[in-house]
Enzyme design. Structure first.
Site, PDB file in Angstrom:
ATOM      1  N   HIS A  15      15.728  66.004  40.370  1.00  0.00           N
ATOM      2  CA  HIS A  15      15.334  64.853  41.178  1.00  0.00           C
ATOM      3  C   HIS A  15      13.898  64.450  40.859  1.00  0.00           C
ATOM      4  CE1 HIS A  15      13.418  67.003  44.949  1.00  0.00           C
ATOM      5  NE2 HIS A  15      12.918  67.439  43.835  1.00  0.00           N
ATOM      6  N   CYS A  34       6.355  66.714  42.449  1.00  0.00           N
ATOM      7  CA  CYS A  34       7.735  66.234  42.615  1.00  0.00           C
ATOM      8  C   CYS A  34       7.885  64.785  42.194  1.00  0.00           C
ATOM      9  CB  CYS A  34       8.211  66.443  44.044  1.00  0.00           C
ATOM     10  SG  CYS A  34       8.810  68.120  44.321  1.00  0.00           S
ATOM     11  N   HIS A  40      12.632  66.904  37.563  1.00  0.00           N
ATOM     12  CA  HIS A  40      12.542  68.367  37.516  1.00  0.00           C
ATOM     13  C   HIS A  40      13.704  68.892  38.335  1.00  0.00           C
ATOM     14  CE1 HIS A  40      10.566  67.277  41.264  1.00  0.00           C
ATOM     15  NE2 HIS A  40      10.998  68.430  41.720  1.00  0.00           N
ATOM     16  N   HIS A  42      15.943  71.905  40.706  1.00  0.00           N
ATOM     17  CA  HIS A  42      15.909  72.964  41.715  1.00  0.00           C
ATOM     18  C   HIS A  42      17.254  73.678  41.723  1.00  0.00           C
ATOM     19  CE1 HIS A  42      12.137  71.853  43.688  1.00  0.00           C
ATOM     20  NE2 HIS A  42      12.497  70.589  43.590  1.00  0.00           N
ATOM     21  N   ASP A  80      26.368  69.122  41.551  1.00  0.00           N
ATOM     22  CA  ASP A  80      25.973  70.194  40.637  1.00  0.00           C
ATOM     23  C   ASP A  80      25.764  69.669  39.220  1.00  0.00           C
ATOM     24  OD1 ASP A  80      25.361  72.869  39.977  1.00  0.00           O
ATOM     25  OD2 ASP A  80      27.400  73.186  39.226  1.00  0.00           O
ATOM     26  N   HIS A  81      24.629  70.056  38.625  1.00  0.00           N
ATOM     27  CA  HIS A  81      24.239  69.620  37.283  1.00  0.00           C
ATOM     28  C   HIS A  81      24.116  68.105  37.179  1.00  0.00           C
ATOM     29  CE1 HIS A  81      25.124  73.783  36.399  1.00  0.00           C
ATOM     30  NE2 HIS A  81      24.454  73.640  35.286  1.00  0.00           N
ATOM     31  N   GLU A 125      15.587  74.488  49.128  1.00  0.00           N
ATOM     32  CA  GLU A 125      15.173  73.862  47.864  1.00  0.00           C
ATOM     33  C   GLU A 125      14.510  74.905  46.973  1.00  0.00           C
ATOM     34  OE1 GLU A 125      13.919  69.486  47.251  1.00  0.00           O
ATOM     35  OE2 GLU A 125      12.073  70.610  47.575  1.00  0.00           O
TER      36      GLU A 125
END
Ligand code: NI
Length: 136
Positions: A15, A34, A40, A42, A80-81, A125
């Site tokens: 994100h 961020c 980047h 998480h 996811d991913h 997170e």
């Protein structure tokens, strides 16, 4: 007598926190690392808890296999991913902070869980930073 059942889940996602309507300087000042323009990632951890009466026939509040499947369909599969900003329609115009992500997840799950049950979602997170939403 109401009992809470919980299921843990996990997804990796990228994100970037920023507002299109703010200057680069203001985005940097508020969102810091961020706001990295190249995104980047998480390793998000999720704990979904459902509270309700025990069904006297089954002895379950809710079949935890059904809860696991629901989390898979509503959260893991779509998130996811993925790049939350670019790949997930809910965040097209919503900053993907942990706070906003947990509300989006709660809304998606709430729509699929019987209304006589209470729902709580905790979203980690990082191992030390986490948020909780109960729908109020
Ligand atoms: Ni971040």
């Amino acid at each position: 007598m109401r009992v809470t059942i919980s299921r843990k889940a996990h997804f990796n996602a990228a994100h970037r926190l920023y507002r299109k309507d703010w200057s680069d300087e203001k985005n940097d000042a508020v969102f810091g690392k961020c706001n990295n323009p190249n995104f980047h990632g998480h390793n998000y951890e999720l704990i979904v808890s459902v509270t309700g009466a025990i069904n006297p026939e089954t002895g379950y509040v809710m079949d935890i296999k059904d809860l696991a499947q629901l989390i898979y369909e509503e959260v893991e599969q779509p998130f996811d991913h993925k790049n939350l900003n670019l790949d997930v329609p809910e965040f097209e115009n919503l900053n993907p902070t942990a706070e906003n992500i947990v509300v989006v997840i709660w809304d998606k799950l709430r729509a699929k869980i019987a209304s006589d049950k209470d729902l709580e979602v905790m979203l980690y997170e990082t191992p030390r930073n986490f948020v909780t939403y109960r729908g109020n």
